[in-house]
Design a protein around this motif. Structure first.
Motif, short mmCIF file in Angstrom:
data_model
loop_
_atom_site.label_atom_id
_atom_site.label_comp_id
_atom_site.label_asym_id
_atom_site.label_seq_id
_atom_site.Cartn_x
_atom_site.Cartn_y
_atom_site.Cartn_z
N LYS A 1 0.87 -1.09 0.21
CA LYS A 1 0.05 -0.03 -0.19
C LYS A 1 0.83 1.19 -0.06
CE LYS A 1 -4.09 1.82 0.60
NZ LYS A 1 -4.74 1.98 2.02
N ALA A 2 1.85 1.34 0.77
CA ALA A 2 2.92 2.34 1.02
C ALA A 2 3.36 2.69 -0.61
CB ALA A 2 3.98 2.28 1.83
N GLY A 3 3.70 1.73 -1.02
CA GLY A 3 4.33 1.64 -2.31
C GLY A 3 3.43 2.34 -3.44
N GLN A 4 2.40 1.86 -3.43
CA GLN A 4 0.98 2.46 -4.11
C GLN A 4 0.96 3.67 -3.91
OE1 GLN A 4 -0.59 0.31 -6.59
NE2 GLN A 4 -1.27 2.57 -7.14
N MET A 5 0.79 4.18 -2.82
CA MET A 5 0.70 5.73 -2.38
C MET A 5 1.90 6.63 -2.78
SD MET A 5 -0.91 5.15 1.46
CE MET A 5 -1.51 6.77 2.03
N LEU A 6 2.87 6.14 -2.57
CA LEU A 6 3.95 6.90 -3.16
C LEU A 6 3.86 7.10 -4.74
CD1 LEU A 6 7.30 5.64 -1.51
CD2 LEU A 6 7.27 6.38 -3.99
N GLN A 7 3.79 6.03 -5.21
CA GLN A 7 3.62 6.10 -6.85
C GLN A 7 2.61 6.96 -7.35
OE1 GLN A 7 3.89 2.21 -8.73
NE2 GLN A 7 6.23 2.33 -8.26
N ASP A 8 1.51 7.04 -6.61
CA ASP A 8 0.21 7.96 -6.69
C ASP A 8 0.69 9.39 -6.88
OD1 ASP A 8 -1.50 5.96 -7.13
OD2 ASP A 8 -2.34 6.16 -5.38
N LEU A 9 1.69 9.64 -5.60
CA LEU A 9 2.32 11.12 -5.55
C LEU A 9 3.01 11.24 -6.58
CD1 LEU A 9 3.47 11.38 -1.64
CD2 LEU A 9 1.71 12.76 -2.78
N VAL A 10 3.86 10.37 -7.17
CA VAL A 10 4.85 10.53 -8.21
C VAL A 10 3.95 11.07 -9.41
CG1 VAL A 10 6.65 9.63 -9.80
CG2 VAL A 10 6.57 9.15 -7.32
N LYS A 11 2.97 10.06 -9.57
CA LYS A 11 1.95 10.28 -10.86
C LYS A 11 1.32 11.77 -10.67
CE LYS A 11 1.41 5.29 -11.80
NZ LYS A 11 0.70 4.19 -11.00
N MET A 12 0.93 12.04 -9.56
CA MET A 12 0.27 13.38 -9.38
C MET A 12 1.30 14.54 -9.76
SD MET A 12 -1.33 12.71 -5.83
CE MET A 12 -2.30 14.55 -5.64
N GLY A 13 2.28 14.29 -9.94
CA GLY A 13 3.32 15.22 -10.17
C GLY A 13 3.78 16.14 -8.99
N ALA A 14 3.97 15.65 -7.75
CA ALA A 14 3.98 16.06 -6.73
C ALA A 14 5.51 16.48 -6.44
CB ALA A 14 3.73 15.24 -5.48
N PHE A 15 6.42 15.68 -7.03
CA PHE A 15 7.70 15.99 -6.85
C PHE A 15 8.51 16.59 -7.91
CE2 PHE A 15 6.57 12.08 -4.63
CZ PHE A 15 6.99 12.22 -3.35
N PRO A 16 9.67 17.24 -7.89
CA PRO A 16 10.31 18.39 -8.98
C PRO A 16 10.63 17.36 -10.10
CG PRO A 16 11.77 18.01 -7.27
CD PRO A 16 10.31 17.53 -6.55
N LYS A 17 10.79 18.04 -11.26
CA LYS A 17 11.22 17.28 -12.36
C LYS A 17 12.86 16.65 -11.98
CE LYS A 17 11.42 17.68 -17.31
NZ LYS A 17 11.32 18.44 -18.45
N GLY A 18 12.96 15.49 -12.23
CA GLY A 18 14.37 14.95 -12.21
C GLY A 18 14.65 14.60 -10.82
N PHE A 19 14.03 14.29 -10.09
CA PHE A 19 14.12 14.32 -8.45
C PHE A 19 15.40 13.20 -8.38
CE2 PHE A 19 10.20 12.19 -9.20
CZ PHE A 19 10.57 10.84 -8.71
N ASN A 20 15.09 12.01 -9.28
CA ASN A 20 16.11 10.85 -8.71
C ASN A 20 17.50 11.10 -9.33
OD1 ASN A 20 14.55 9.02 -7.52
ND2 ASN A 20 14.36 7.93 -9.58
N GLY A 21 17.60 12.45 -9.91
CA GLY A 21 19.03 12.74 -10.40
C GLY A 21 19.53 13.73 -9.33
#
Lengths: 296, 435
Positions: free
Chosen positions: B239-259
């Motif tokens: 569930k946590a993984g799901q909620m986290l990916q929902d946030l990513v898909k909503m565009g909650a994080f900045p562009k390129g955050f993994n880098g």
């Protein structure tokens, strides 16, 4: 006769004496660690405790089944290919242009060589800022040129990150090959150029028919250097992406480092290091013979 | 021309001889030990100018009281410190005193017999009771204490920009639904809701750990990590993984955050410039923001604890982090363990506590009062917390921690499904613990 033999012996002794420091250094700092790595690859060891658990070839068997290692190896191969096809032509082009320019362009030689003088870590940190998708120089330039759609998640997107990093490495190494080729070009006898000019050859013909064929041995050497360098590449990638995201930029060396120093798997790390040693040595020998044959 | 050659040769020869002399002469350490004869080598990771000076001052107070001693203080960068310590420990060149976070990687050193058991010192005159109880969790192993809690509490909190919240009339959320609503509003206003720099992977993990903590309670992770009836493939993890990916898909994080790199401040730049509104980060954010952008600290910065999730088992007051963020340990190779321990005491004596509060830390010491309202607020949140879940990457054995961080980064990159991620982690845990 007797005296000849004695002097020969003396001479050999002399050679040995002068070689000794180098031999000792190579032995202690190169040969012995290699042997130690191979030995360590047979153990499970965390790197700090005095206890080591003998495993035999288990680490090697694990390595063969380790998909991340093979993925990293694949990246290395991709990396070799890309660096050769990007670095060599550009380096040759710059070298030829600087050569045609003559003394006037001497300043550019130093200028173009600058990236090679910076430490990889500094370059890595610098390009982390350049690639920043919000504040980075690259994003700024694209924005200025109204090319926003070209702006990418340079280091964060697994599909893009590898090429972003390769671009920086090429930027770093092109100057090295440039100097290498400038030296080679300056060895081409000037008379050839004059003769060609008298025969009415154009600049292009001169390049394709004379310069390039005469550069061939240097290009081969440069390719071998690039091949071996690419197989063991580490520093810049580690600074910029740590092999991520999701192993997208993982190379054998970064994977080895992570296992040995982050995961406390010194034994497995040594296995990867030893495997790299085997792969790189084989590749080096193969490349050497492949190019030697053609020259003969 | 010939003379020039001779001069060059002569100069070269002189340089060569000089370097030989330097190589074979006694090392620098011997030169500089004029002050004291007994030496303590001390490694820490506080590299900003203010913090570095603060620690040096504390060490200087120790030196004043022990004129026969000399201390070599070595500040190191966080990530390179980890490697350097490992190599030093493995090759028997360990420092006498070193900084640690406790937990899995630290216990590797304890098990290897590299760390001195300081239980007796801690019990002397009941010195131990000076510290808050929760501080001892990550450094207690086999019922013995292996390090001194020194540096401030470090728990993950959601830092936000007050101005932005005020401008768009947003209220501090107490539930996750309210939080999601804020994300949506910010997104619609063209502001990146949450800044994140996930190159080093742990900043992103903070989201996953807090989500699991609120969904399944602290026991969900502990049962899975201790292999006592829990599994990393259990529902809260998926569930946590799901909620986290929902946030990513909503565009909650900045562009390129993994880098982006947290260490070089790439996430905070978004916060300071007002392009992003929130960041989930440890309380070490306080001294850092204070040092980097004082004005922002005074006018804009505030925080709220991670919101609770409807239907989740986690206690609303529960936190992820630790009551003390940096501990100091003495190695078994230290020749003067008693004095080394005494030196650590100078890092957290009454004067040091004052200095640390000034610096922006919340020392793990009982009965503190703060003049800075921000610190008081953090202190209250921590003292109210029913549980503080230790950072997973410090709790887990290093090998599993690395695998876990890789998996969470892939979750953020949407290259793995929540279910596959949870199963992959469970498989790795099973392989590691052999159960």
């Amino acid at each position: 006769m007797q005296r000849d033999k004695a002097s020969k012996l003396m001479q050999n002794l002399g050679i040995l004496l002068f070689l000794a420091p180098a031999l000792i250094l190579i032995g202690v700092y190169i040969i012995w660690p290699i042997i130690m790595s191979f030995d360590l690859s047979m153990y499970e060891w965390d790197g700090v405790s005095p206890r080591k658990l003998y495993l035999g070839f288990k680490n090697w068997i694990d390595l063969i089944h380790d998909s991340i290692f093979w993925h990293a190896f694949g990246n290395n191969i991709k990396f070799i290919f890309l660096s050769i096809i990007i670095e060599m032509p550009i380096a040759i082009l710059i070298a030829v242009m600087l050569d045609r320019g003559g003394k006037k362009f001497d300043a550019f030689k130093s200028l173009f060589y600058l990236p090679m003088l910076m430490s990889s870590v500094a370059i890595g940190v610098l390009f982390k800022y350049i690639y920043d998708p919000s504040f980075g120089l690259l994003a700024g330039i694209l924005n200025f040129l109204h090319l926003d759609f070209l702006n990418q998640d340079w280091l964060g997107d697994p599909n893009v990150a590898f090429y972003s990093v390769v671009a920086v490495i090429c930027w770093q190494y092109i100057p090295f090959y440039m100097i290498f080729f400038i030296a080679a070009i300056s060895n081409i006898p000037h008379e050839l150029y004059e003769a060609a000019r008298i025969d009415g050859a154009t600049q292009g013909q001169y390049f394709w028919k004379i310069e390039l064929p005469l550069l061939a041995p240097s290009i081969k050497t440069a390719c071998i250097l690039s091949l071996i360098g690419s197989l063991k590449y580490f520093d810049l990638i580690y600074v910029m992406t740590e092999g991520g995201p999701s192993n997208a930029t993982e190379l054998m060396a970064t994977y080895m480092y992570k296992n040995a120093f982050a995961s406390f798997k010194m034994g497995y790390g040594s296995t990867i290091a030893s495997a790299m040693f085997i792969i790189i040595t084989t590749a080096g020998i193969l490349a050497y013979f492949a190019t030697k044959k053609k020259e003969a | 021309m010939k003379r020039l050659g001779r001069i060059v040769a002569l100069v070269t020869l002189v340089v060569f001889m000089l370097s030989l002399v330097l190589v074979f002469s006694p090392s620098e350490k011997a030169f500089s030990s004029a002050g004291g004869t007994k030496k303590i080598v001390f490694w820490h990771i506080t590299t900003d100018a203010v913090g570095k000076q603060m620690i040096q001052n504390q060490v200087n107070r120790f030196l004043k009281a022990h004129p026969d001693f000399k201390v070599e203080v070595v500040p190191l960068q966080n990530d390179s410190f980890k490697t350097k310590l490992k190599i030093a420990m493995g090759s028997n060149q360990a420092p006498d005193v070193f900084v640690t976070w406790g937990g899995g990687p630290f216990f590797e050193y304890v098990r290897a017999g590299k760390v001195k058991d300081i239980t007796a010192y801690m019990n002397e005159k009941n010195y131990k009771s000076r510290f808050v109880d929760a501080a001892f969790g990550p450094i207690t192993y086999n019922n013995k204490i292996w390090a001194v809690p020194v540096e401030g509490a470090g728990v993950a909190l959601v830092w936000y920009n007050k101005e932005i919240f005020k401008k768009y009339n947003l209220k501090v959320p107490t539930t996750y639904d309210e939080f999601l609503n804020i994300v949506k509003v910010l997104k619609s206003k063209g502001i990146t809701p949450i800044t994140l720099a996930n190159k080093t992977k742990w900043p992103g993990c903070f989201w996953y750990w807090n989500l699991v903590n609120k969904l399944g309670g602290a026991s969900a992770f502990e049962k899975a990590a201790e292999r006592t009836g829990g599994s990393f493939a259990d529902e809260p993890f998926v569930k946590a993984g799901q909620m986290l990916q929902d946030l990513v898909k909503m565009g909650a994080f900045p562009k390129g955050f993994n880098g982006l790199d947290w260490d070089t401040g790439q996430s905070r730049m978004l916060l300071y410039s007002g392009k992003a509104a929130m960041e989930l980060m440890g309380t070490w954010q306080i001294p850092i923001v204070k040092a980097e952008k004082k004005e922002f600290y005074e006018k804009n910065l505030d925080f709220f604890p991670f919101p609770s999730i409807k239907g989740g088992k986690g206690d609303p007051t529960s936190l992820v982090g630790m009551a003390s963020s940096n501990y100091y340990a003495v190695t078994t190779t230290c020749k003067y363990p008693k004095e080394a321990f005494n030196m650590i005491q100078y890092l957290i004596d009454d004067q040091a506590v004052k200095e640390r509060i000034n610096y922006g830390q919340i020392p793990p010491v009982k009965g503190l009062k703060f003049t800075d309202p921000m610190l008081q607020k953090v202190y209250d949140v921590i003292s109210k917390a029913k549980s503080i879940q230790l950072w997973w990457d410090q709790y887990l054995p290093p090998q599993l921690a690395e695998t876990h961080k890789d998996i969470v980064q892939s979750l953020f990159g949407l290259t793995i499904t929540p279910k596959a991620a949870a199963e992959k982690m469970e498989k790795a845990a099973k392989e590691y613990f052999k159960k």
